[in-house]
Scaffold this motif. Structure first.
Motif, PDB file in Angstrom:
ATOM      1  N   MET A   1      -1.014   8.681  -8.833  1.00 41.13           N
ATOM      2  CA  MET A   1      -0.265   7.819  -7.908  1.00 41.13           C
ATOM      3  C   MET A   1      -1.020   6.516  -7.677  1.00 41.13           C
ATOM      4  N   ASN A   2      -0.290   5.400  -7.605  1.00 33.69           N
ATOM      5  CA  ASN A   2      -0.913   4.117  -7.335  1.00 33.69           C
ATOM      6  C   ASN A   2      -1.607   4.123  -5.984  1.00 33.69           C
ATOM      7  N   LYS A   3      -2.680   3.377  -5.892  1.00 36.58           N
ATOM      8  CA  LYS A   3      -3.426   3.314  -4.641  1.00 36.58           C
ATOM      9  C   LYS A   3      -2.600   2.592  -3.580  1.00 36.58           C
ATOM     10  N   SER A   4      -2.882   2.921  -2.323  1.00 35.92           N
ATOM     11  CA  SER A   4      -2.062   2.422  -1.224  1.00 35.92           C
ATOM     12  C   SER A   4      -2.593   1.105  -0.667  1.00 35.92           C
ATOM     13  N   VAL A   5      -1.651   0.271  -0.221  1.00 34.59           N
ATOM     14  CA  VAL A   5      -1.972  -0.999   0.429  1.00 34.59           C
ATOM     15  C   VAL A   5      -1.394  -0.975   1.835  1.00 34.59           C
ATOM     16  N   VAL A   6      -2.237  -1.274   2.815  1.00 31.32           N
ATOM     17  CA  VAL A   6      -1.779  -1.379   4.195  1.00 31.32           C
ATOM     18  C   VAL A   6      -1.806  -2.843   4.603  1.00 31.32           C
ATOM     19  N   VAL A   7      -0.680  -3.330   5.078  1.00 30.60           N
ATOM     20  CA  VAL A   7      -0.552  -4.711   5.538  1.00 30.60           C
ATOM     21  C   VAL A   7      -0.588  -4.706   7.064  1.00 30.60           C
ATOM     22  N   LEU A   8      -1.491  -5.491   7.630  1.00 25.63           N
ATOM     23  CA  LEU A   8      -1.661  -5.558   9.077  1.00 25.63           C
ATOM     24  C   LEU A   8      -0.992  -6.825   9.611  1.00 25.63           C
ATOM     25  N   MET A   9      -0.172  -6.663  10.653  1.00 29.71           N
ATOM     26  CA  MET A   9       0.538  -7.801  11.234  1.00 29.71           C
ATOM     27  C   MET A   9       0.423  -7.764  12.751  1.00 29.71           C
ATOM     28  N   ALA A  10      -0.192  -8.785  13.335  1.00 25.09           N
ATOM     29  CA  ALA A  10      -0.255  -8.953  14.784  1.00 25.09           C
ATOM     30  C   ALA A  10       0.712 -10.063  15.162  1.00 25.09           C
ATOM     31  N   VAL A  11       1.624  -9.800  16.095  1.00 25.13           N
ATOM     32  CA  VAL A  11       2.672 -10.773  16.392  1.00 25.13           C
ATOM     33  C   VAL A  11       2.776 -11.062  17.884  1.00 25.13           C
ATOM     34  N   TYR A  12       3.125 -12.304  18.165  1.00 21.68           N
ATOM     35  CA  TYR A  12       3.390 -12.724  19.549  1.00 21.68           C
ATOM     36  C   TYR A  12       4.494 -13.782  19.530  1.00 21.68           C
ATOM     37  N   ASN A  13       5.629 -13.449  20.146  1.00 20.45           N
ATOM     38  CA  ASN A  13       6.766 -14.369  20.263  1.00 20.45           C
ATOM     39  C   ASN A  13       7.172 -14.978  18.916  1.00 20.45           C
ATOM     40  N   GLU A  14       7.492 -14.094  17.975  1.00 20.38           N
ATOM     41  CA  GLU A  14       7.874 -14.523  16.627  1.00 20.38           C
ATOM     42  C   GLU A  14       9.331 -14.177  16.319  1.00 20.38           C
ATOM     43  N   GLU A  15      10.193 -14.146  17.346  1.00 19.40           N
ATOM     44  CA  GLU A  15      11.573 -13.707  17.123  1.00 19.40           C
ATOM     45  C   GLU A  15      12.314 -14.580  16.111  1.00 19.40           C
ATOM     46  N   LYS A  16      11.945 -15.855  15.983  1.00 22.32           N
ATOM     47  CA  LYS A  16      12.623 -16.760  15.053  1.00 22.32           C
ATOM     48  C   LYS A  16      12.276 -16.466  13.603  1.00 22.32           C
ATOM     49  N   TYR A  17      11.097 -15.869  13.378  1.00 23.46           N
ATOM     50  CA  TYR A  17      10.579 -15.785  12.014  1.00 23.46           C
ATOM     51  C   TYR A  17      10.305 -14.377  11.502  1.00 23.46           C
ATOM     52  N   ILE A  18      10.224 -13.401  12.380  1.00 27.78           N
ATOM     53  CA  ILE A  18       9.676 -12.103  11.971  1.00 27.78           C
ATOM     54  C   ILE A  18      10.553 -11.376  10.961  1.00 27.78           C
ATOM     55  N   ARG A  19      11.847 -11.576  10.995  1.00 27.41           N
ATOM     56  CA  ARG A  19      12.701 -10.919   9.993  1.00 27.41           C
ATOM     57  C   ARG A  19      12.306 -11.336   8.575  1.00 27.41           C
ATOM     58  N   GLU A  20      12.096 -12.619   8.381  1.00 31.12           N
ATOM     59  CA  GLU A  20      11.730 -13.121   7.057  1.00 31.12           C
ATOM     60  C   GLU A  20      10.396 -12.543   6.612  1.00 31.12           C
ATOM     61  N   ALA A  21       9.449 -12.426   7.557  1.00 30.38           N
ATOM     62  CA  ALA A  21       8.141 -11.864   7.233  1.00 30.38           C
ATOM     63  C   ALA A  21       8.266 -10.400   6.810  1.00 30.38           C
ATOM     64  N   ILE A  22       8.980  -9.618   7.591  1.00 32.83           N
ATOM     65  CA  ILE A  22       9.132  -8.185   7.289  1.00 32.83           C
ATOM     66  C   ILE A  22       9.874  -7.985   5.981  1.00 32.83           C
ATOM     67  N   GLU A  23      10.943  -8.732   5.768  1.00 35.68           N
ATOM     68  CA  GLU A  23      11.733  -8.566   4.556  1.00 35.68           C
ATOM     69  C   GLU A  23      10.953  -8.971   3.304  1.00 35.68           C
ATOM     70  N   SER A  24      10.011  -9.891   3.462  1.00 35.03           N
ATOM     71  CA  SER A  24       9.172 -10.244   2.311  1.00 35.03           C
ATOM     72  C   SER A  24       8.232  -9.102   1.949  1.00 35.03           C
TER      73      SER A  24
END
Length: 293
Positions: A1-24
């Motif tokens: 199995m391929n090795k795992s990658v964990v992406v860390l995201m700390a957010v504050y008041n990102e309602e305008k942009y967070i969908r694009e970040a998550i979907e990427s």
């Protein structure tokens, strides 16, 4: 199995942009991945929007002690992986961001390893838009969303000091002094959004930016305090000089910066430019030409 990658995201008041970040993240062609989002006491709909995406590869948490680094610490504790990287809630990954870095880091045989890569800015303001950083081939960013870490190296970096407003210098110093091997790729792995609420204050007026830079620069003193016994005399001397440089830039002491020995010329020039509102404003005006060089 391929090795795992964990992406860390700390957010504050990102309602305008967070969908694009998550979907990427979701659309990455690398499959063995997990995103941990920690909301840092947002006052808008950031947390609610993030929860809409929660699934087996996305975990959404609320921070328990306010602070960006505290949010990252909570994310790091929550999910274990073979490799780690970061993604801002206002940025987004390019389609092969994870896979190209996994391919690069997998050939490094040592334990504490890292990969640096490039970003490309985007902004509604023309002078901040479309800039590749760094511009030169064979150079990569050593912090933020362009850094990819092995779990052994990440474990030596965390927990991040809660007293620091950002993670960037703390992580960069650990890589510089403790990484066994570092590779660089010229791939653009991140689109970095420049707007008025960036945590590093790129668009901020001088007084505000000056304070932010000083607060971030305290990482040198904290790093030296923690690792003095592990460092050689040359490294200690250099870090002490950098700590002094942080204060001299903050107080606008240009002459002392010029005559500070043991500091590379490019560091002196950068700090002089950022030491007063006049040269700072010129730099901001010429951002598109100067950034990433």
């Amino acid at each position: 199995m391929n090795k795992s990658v964990v992406v860390l995201m700390a957010v504050y008041n990102e309602e305008k942009y967070i969908r694009e970040a998550i979907e990427s993240f979701v659309s990455q062609d690398y499959l063995n991945k997990h995103l941990v989002i920690v909301d840092d006491f947002s006052t808008d709909n950031t947390y609610r929007i993030a929860k809409e995406y929660e699934c087996d590869i996305i975990t959404v948490l609320k921070n328990t002690i306010k602070g960006k680094n505290n949010a990252y610490n909570l994310a790091f504790q929550y999910v274990q992986g073979d490799y780690y990287c970061f993604l801002g809630g206002d940025d987004y990954f390019t389609p092969e961001s994870l896979s190209c870095r996994m391919k690069c880091i997998s050939v490094l045989k040592k334990e504490k390893t890292a990969v640096f890569s490039k970003l490309k800015t985007f902004s509604e303001i023309k002078k901040f838009n479309g800039i590749v950083m760094p511009r030169s081939n064979g150079k990569g960013n050593d912090s933020g969303g362009c850094v990819f870490l092995s779990n052994t190296l990440a474990a030596s970096i965390f927990p991040l000091p809660s007293s620091l407003p950002n993670e960037d210098i703390w992580i960069s110093l650990h890589i510089q002094y403790f990484a066994d091997d570092v590779n660089v790729i010229d791939n653009i792995v991140l689109r970095y959004r420049i707007h008025e609420n960036n945590s590093v204050g790129i668009m901020a007026p001088f007084r505000k930016r000056n304070q932010k830079m000083y607060d971030r620069g305290l990482a040198y003193a904290l790093f030296l305090e923690k690792y003095r016994i592990s460092l050689n005399s040359m490294d200690i001397m250099y870090l002490e000089k950098m700590n002094v440089l942080v204060y001299l830039r903050y107080t606008g002491n240009i002459l002392s910066i010029l005559f500070l020995s043991g500091v590379p010329l490019h560091r002196k020039i950068s700090n002089i430019i950022n030491s007063n509102k006049y040269t700072y404003n010129i730099k901001t005006f010429l951002y598109k030409f100067l950034a990433g060089r």
